[in-house]
Design a protein around this motif. Structure first.
Motif, short mmCIF file in Angstrom:
data_model
loop_
_atom_site.label_atom_id
_atom_site.label_comp_id
_atom_site.label_asym_id
_atom_site.label_seq_id
_atom_site.Cartn_x
_atom_site.Cartn_y
_atom_site.Cartn_z
N GLU A 136 -21.23 24.82 -31.67
CA GLU A 136 -20.06 23.99 -31.94
C GLU A 136 -19.81 23.08 -30.74
OE1 GLU A 136 -16.60 26.15 -33.19
OE2 GLU A 136 -17.68 27.13 -34.82
N LEU A 137 -19.31 21.88 -31.00
CA LEU A 137 -18.96 20.96 -29.94
C LEU A 137 -17.84 20.05 -30.41
CD1 LEU A 137 -20.95 17.82 -29.79
CD2 LEU A 137 -22.07 19.69 -30.97
N THR A 138 -17.13 19.50 -29.46
CA THR A 138 -16.03 18.59 -29.76
C THR A 138 -16.40 17.20 -29.24
OG1 THR A 138 -14.45 20.40 -29.56
CG2 THR A 138 -13.56 18.16 -29.44
N LEU A 139 -16.29 16.23 -30.12
CA LEU A 139 -16.54 14.83 -29.76
C LEU A 139 -15.38 14.00 -30.29
CD1 LEU A 139 -20.31 14.53 -30.76
CD2 LEU A 139 -19.39 14.68 -28.45
N LYS A 140 -14.77 13.25 -29.40
CA LYS A 140 -13.64 12.39 -29.76
C LYS A 140 -12.57 13.14 -30.57
CE LYS A 140 -15.97 8.02 -29.28
NZ LYS A 140 -16.24 6.71 -29.84
N GLY A 141 -12.29 14.36 -30.13
CA GLY A 141 -11.22 15.14 -30.73
C GLY A 141 -11.57 15.85 -32.02
N GLU A 142 -12.78 15.72 -32.50
CA GLU A 142 -13.20 16.39 -33.73
C GLU A 142 -14.19 17.50 -33.38
OE1 GLU A 142 -11.86 15.78 -36.58
OE2 GLU A 142 -10.91 13.85 -36.19
N VAL A 143 -14.10 18.62 -34.10
CA VAL A 143 -14.98 19.76 -33.84
C VAL A 143 -16.12 19.73 -34.86
CG1 VAL A 143 -15.13 22.27 -33.66
CG2 VAL A 143 -13.02 21.10 -32.98
N TYR A 144 -17.34 19.84 -34.34
CA TYR A 144 -18.54 19.80 -35.16
C TYR A 144 -19.31 21.11 -34.99
CZ TYR A 144 -17.63 14.81 -35.46
OH TYR A 144 -17.04 13.58 -35.69
N ARG A 145 -19.96 21.52 -36.06
CA ARG A 145 -20.84 22.69 -36.04
C ARG A 145 -22.23 22.21 -36.41
NH1 ARG A 145 -18.75 27.64 -39.33
NH2 ARG A 145 -17.53 27.91 -37.43
N LEU A 146 -23.20 22.51 -35.54
CA LEU A 146 -24.58 22.08 -35.76
C LEU A 146 -25.46 23.28 -36.05
CD1 LEU A 146 -23.15 19.99 -33.82
CD2 LEU A 146 -25.41 19.38 -33.08
N SER A 147 -26.33 23.12 -37.02
CA SER A 147 -27.34 24.13 -37.33
C SER A 147 -28.70 23.54 -36.97
CB SER A 147 -27.32 24.47 -38.82
OG SER A 147 -26.07 24.98 -39.19
N LYS A 148 -29.71 24.39 -36.98
CA LYS A 148 -31.06 23.91 -36.72
C LYS A 148 -31.67 23.36 -38.00
CE LYS A 148 -32.45 26.46 -32.71
NZ LYS A 148 -33.58 27.04 -32.02
N LEU A 149 -32.57 22.43 -37.82
CA LEU A 149 -33.37 21.91 -38.94
C LEU A 149 -34.33 23.01 -39.40
CD1 LEU A 149 -34.37 18.45 -37.43
CD2 LEU A 149 -32.79 18.81 -39.33
N VAL A 164 -27.44 18.78 -41.26
CA VAL A 164 -27.21 20.13 -40.71
C VAL A 164 -25.96 20.17 -39.83
CG1 VAL A 164 -29.64 20.81 -40.90
CG2 VAL A 164 -28.79 19.83 -38.75
N VAL A 165 -25.15 19.12 -39.90
CA VAL A 165 -23.91 19.03 -39.12
C VAL A 165 -22.71 19.11 -40.06
CG1 VAL A 165 -22.52 17.58 -37.57
CG2 VAL A 165 -25.03 17.59 -37.37
N SER A 166 -21.74 19.92 -39.69
CA SER A 166 -20.47 20.01 -40.42
C SER A 166 -19.34 19.70 -39.46
CB SER A 166 -20.26 21.41 -41.00
OG SER A 166 -21.26 21.71 -41.94
N ARG A 167 -18.25 19.18 -40.01
CA ARG A 167 -17.08 18.86 -39.20
C ARG A 167 -15.90 19.67 -39.72
NH1 ARG A 167 -15.05 12.72 -38.21
NH2 ARG A 167 -13.12 13.07 -39.31
N GLN A 168 -15.12 20.18 -38.78
CA GLN A 168 -13.94 20.93 -39.17
C GLN A 168 -12.92 19.96 -39.74
OE1 GLN A 168 -12.06 23.21 -36.04
NE2 GLN A 168 -11.52 24.79 -37.51
N MET A 194 -22.27 9.62 -33.95
CA MET A 194 -23.41 9.90 -34.81
C MET A 194 -24.68 10.11 -34.00
SD MET A 194 -25.08 7.74 -37.96
CE MET A 194 -25.86 6.54 -36.89
N LEU A 195 -24.94 9.23 -33.04
CA LEU A 195 -26.15 9.36 -32.22
C LEU A 195 -26.11 10.59 -31.34
CD1 LEU A 195 -26.88 5.65 -31.25
CD2 LEU A 195 -28.04 7.07 -32.96
N GLN A 196 -24.93 10.95 -30.83
CA GLN A 196 -24.82 12.17 -30.03
C GLN A 196 -25.09 13.40 -30.89
OE1 GLN A 196 -21.57 12.55 -27.08
NE2 GLN A 196 -21.06 10.44 -27.66
N LEU A 197 -24.58 13.41 -32.11
CA LEU A 197 -24.84 14.54 -33.02
C LEU A 197 -26.33 14.65 -33.32
CD1 LEU A 197 -21.83 14.10 -35.48
CD2 LEU A 197 -22.12 15.93 -33.80
#
Length: 141
Positions: free
Chosen positions: A2-15, A83-87, A111-114
């Motif tokens: 999980e990471l936060t970018l610009k105040g939004e929390v994202y959850r990343l999975s592997k491909l 493979v990315v979800s946002r809370q 988007m590019l950071q994700l």
């Protein structure tokens, strides 16, 4: 992850391994010149500074991606974003599904950071095992 970018929390999975192969096929020609930079920067950084590594490499990746065809860009971006979800409220919403983005406020930088994070997480072990230079083996008769 999980990471936060610009105040939004994202959850990343592997491909998946098959998606890793597809993305790697498109990225390897682009990343070939950056592998030495990647390894040098990674060696200088402490393991807990993984985010700084991505931030450092993101502009180089963006420049390399700029030279790709639209079809190649889609072949990299869409599998990574899927493979990315946002809370959102109390649920996790996929950022991208079947080529359609779920959030209008997702900007290019995020988007590019994700995508860079997904690539690093999914392909990192593969990329670090690639040789930075190939020395031809001697031919024996």
């Amino acid at each position: 992850m999980e990471l936060t970018l610009k105040g939004e929390v994202y959850r990343l999975s592997k491909l998946s391994v098959f998606e890793q192969l597809k993305v790697a096929r498109k990225l390897l020609p682009v990343l070939a010149g950056m592998l030495t930079d990647f390894q040098t920067i990674r060696e200088k950084m402490h393991a807990s500074e993984g985010g700084k590594l991505i931030e450092t490499l993101a502009p180089k990746i963006a420049d390399a991606v700029a030279g790709l065809s639209d079809q190649d860009v889609d072949a990299i971006l869409f599998p990574c974003l899927q493979v990315v979800s946002r809370q959102h409220m109390k649920a996790w919403v996929p950022v991208c599904r079947q080529g359609e983005m779920a959030f209008d406020d997702l900007d290019l930088s995020v988007m590019l950071q994700l995508v860079a994070r997904v690539v690093a997480d999914s392909l990192g072990n593969f990329l670090q095992e690639l040789p930075t230079s190939v020395t031809p083996s001697p031919i024996t008769a």
